[in-house]
Design an enzyme around this catalytic site. Structure first.
Site, PDB file in Angstrom:
ATOM      1  N   HIS A 198       0.830  -1.212   0.000  1.00  0.00           N
ATOM      2  CA  HIS A 198       0.000   0.000   0.000  1.00  0.00           C
ATOM      3  C   HIS A 198       0.860   1.256   0.000  1.00  0.00           C
ATOM      4  O   HIS A 198       0.481   2.276  -0.576  1.00  0.00           O
ATOM      5  CB  HIS A 198      -0.921   0.010   1.216  1.00  0.00           C
TER       6      HIS A 198
ATOM      7  N   GLY B 175      -8.927  -4.541   1.029  1.00  0.00           N
ATOM      8  CA  GLY B 175      -9.071  -3.368   0.176  1.00  0.00           C
ATOM      9  C   GLY B 175      -8.810  -3.744  -1.270  1.00  0.00           C
ATOM     10  O   GLY B 175      -8.617  -4.916  -1.603  1.00  0.00           O
TER      11      GLY B 175
ATOM     12  N   PHE C 192      -6.362  -3.694  -3.317  1.00  0.00           N
ATOM     13  CA  PHE C 192      -5.171  -4.420  -3.755  1.00  0.00           C
ATOM     14  C   PHE C 192      -5.292  -5.914  -3.483  1.00  0.00           C
ATOM     15  O   PHE C 192      -4.691  -6.725  -4.182  1.00  0.00           O
ATOM     16  CB  PHE C 192      -3.916  -3.832  -3.114  1.00  0.00           C
TER      17      PHE C 192
END
Length: 340
Positions: free
Chosen positions: A66, A115, A117
């Site tokens: 991230h 999330g 990704f």
């Protein structure tokens, strides 16, 4: 109104592995360095890099993948240290769910992810294993992957061994089932990465804050190092102090998660160069980073010697898996001594 207070945003609600940050606060280590810290919790973990990158918050925590993606998307952040090194991360499921060690057994299943990704990772793996993204149903769960598996909302989901997997093991124990019925398809093995470093949890800074306040960042990391040393030297005593400050964590699940996190704590706090190289390459493979992307990390604010990197990272991962299984069975605090 200006303030000298430094804002620090956690990557989630307070968890067992946040212990060095809160002890640095409660034991006065930040104060010793002349720092006034405000430790904040996100309502949405996906907001962390955006809030730090936009300058609304000075510092915080986020996973390596991230952190890389944030800067590529125009949110200028840099990793200045490591908190949790290479926790095993993968697709968690329960034995008897119809899922096996064969990735294709996920076909037709509901798979949870934290999330965006996480979904990108699963989609990339489906191609690698002769499937299509349409072959499974993606369910965004945030940090509730284990909860959703237990409730039957999903069949499997992405989580880490020392947190969500422990949550599943505790659920199984209450059902009279063996903890070993909580299974994980490790993403590092599925994707042939050679490390679980994409989920290494990092201390990150807003780039402008870092540029203007290098000495404050050095002092922050000195305080964190002192707190980390304290945790590693006496984990039981450190935990008692932590739950006195955070009584919500005073339960068996949190304590077992803490035991499993113990071996993953970075003792040096150093960013590992080899890990950054691997994850940057992985990010390019996932097409979340451009081909010319340069890794956004630095070790220049750490004022103690840098340790040598392990000579055989694959062997280190093999030994860590054995170590963590032993920790699960015995419930002890032990660090893994790796061969040179």
């Amino acid at each position: 109104m200006s303030t000298d207070k430094i804002t620090f945003l956690l990557n989630w609600q307070p968890t067992p592995y946040h212990i060095p940050i809160f002890l640095a606060q409660t034991k006065g280590y930040f104060k010793e360095q002349g720092l006034d810290m405000a430790i904040l919790e996100p309502t949405n973990p996906s907001d962390v890099t955006e809030l730090i990158g936009s300058g609304k918050v000075d510092m915080g925590l986020k996973a390596m993948i991230h952190t890389l993606a944030a800067k590529a998307r125009g949110f200028p952040v840099t990793s200045v240290a490591s908190l949790l090194d290479e926790p095993f991360t993968g697709v968690l499921y329960l034995k008897g769910s119809g899922i096996t060690e064969d990735f294709q057994s996920l076909k037709g299943k509901k798979i949870g992810y934290v999330g965006e990704f996480g979904k990108i990772q699963i989609d990339e793996l489906t191609k690698h294993y002769g499937m299509k993204p349409e072959d499974y149903t993606a369910v965004r769960c945030g940090m509730n992957v284990a909860k959703y598996i237990i409730e039957g909302k999903i069949d499997a989901g992405i989580g880490i061994e020392c947190m969500q997997q422990v949550e599943l093991e505790e659920y199984l124990a209450k059902q009279g089932r063996p903890a070993s019925d909580a299974k994980m398809l490790r993403i590092d093995k599925l994707a042939c990465l050679g490390c679980c470093c994409f989920c290494t949890v990092l201390y990150i800074c807003n780039d402008e804050f870092l540029k203007k306040n290098p000495e404050k960042v050095r002092k922050f990391l000195k305080a964190i190092k002192k707190a980390t040393d304290y945790v590693l030297a006496d984990p039981v005593k450190a935990w008692k102090e932590y739950i006195d400050f955070k009584p919500r964590l005073n339960n068996d699940l949190s304590y077992k998660q803490y035991q499993r996190c113990y071996a993953y704590f970075s003792s040096s706090l150093y960013n590992v160069h080899r890990d950054w190289k691997k994850v940057t390459g992985y990010g390019k493979r996932l097409a979340i980073l451009p081909p010319d992307y340069v890794s956004n990390y630095t070790n220049e604010y750490l004022s103690w010697p840098e340790p040598e990197e392990v000579s055989d990272p694959l062997e280190a991962q093999r030994l860590m898996a054995i170590h963590q299984e032993k920790c699960r069975q015995e419930g002890t605090f032990k660090r893994l001594a790796l061969p040179a």
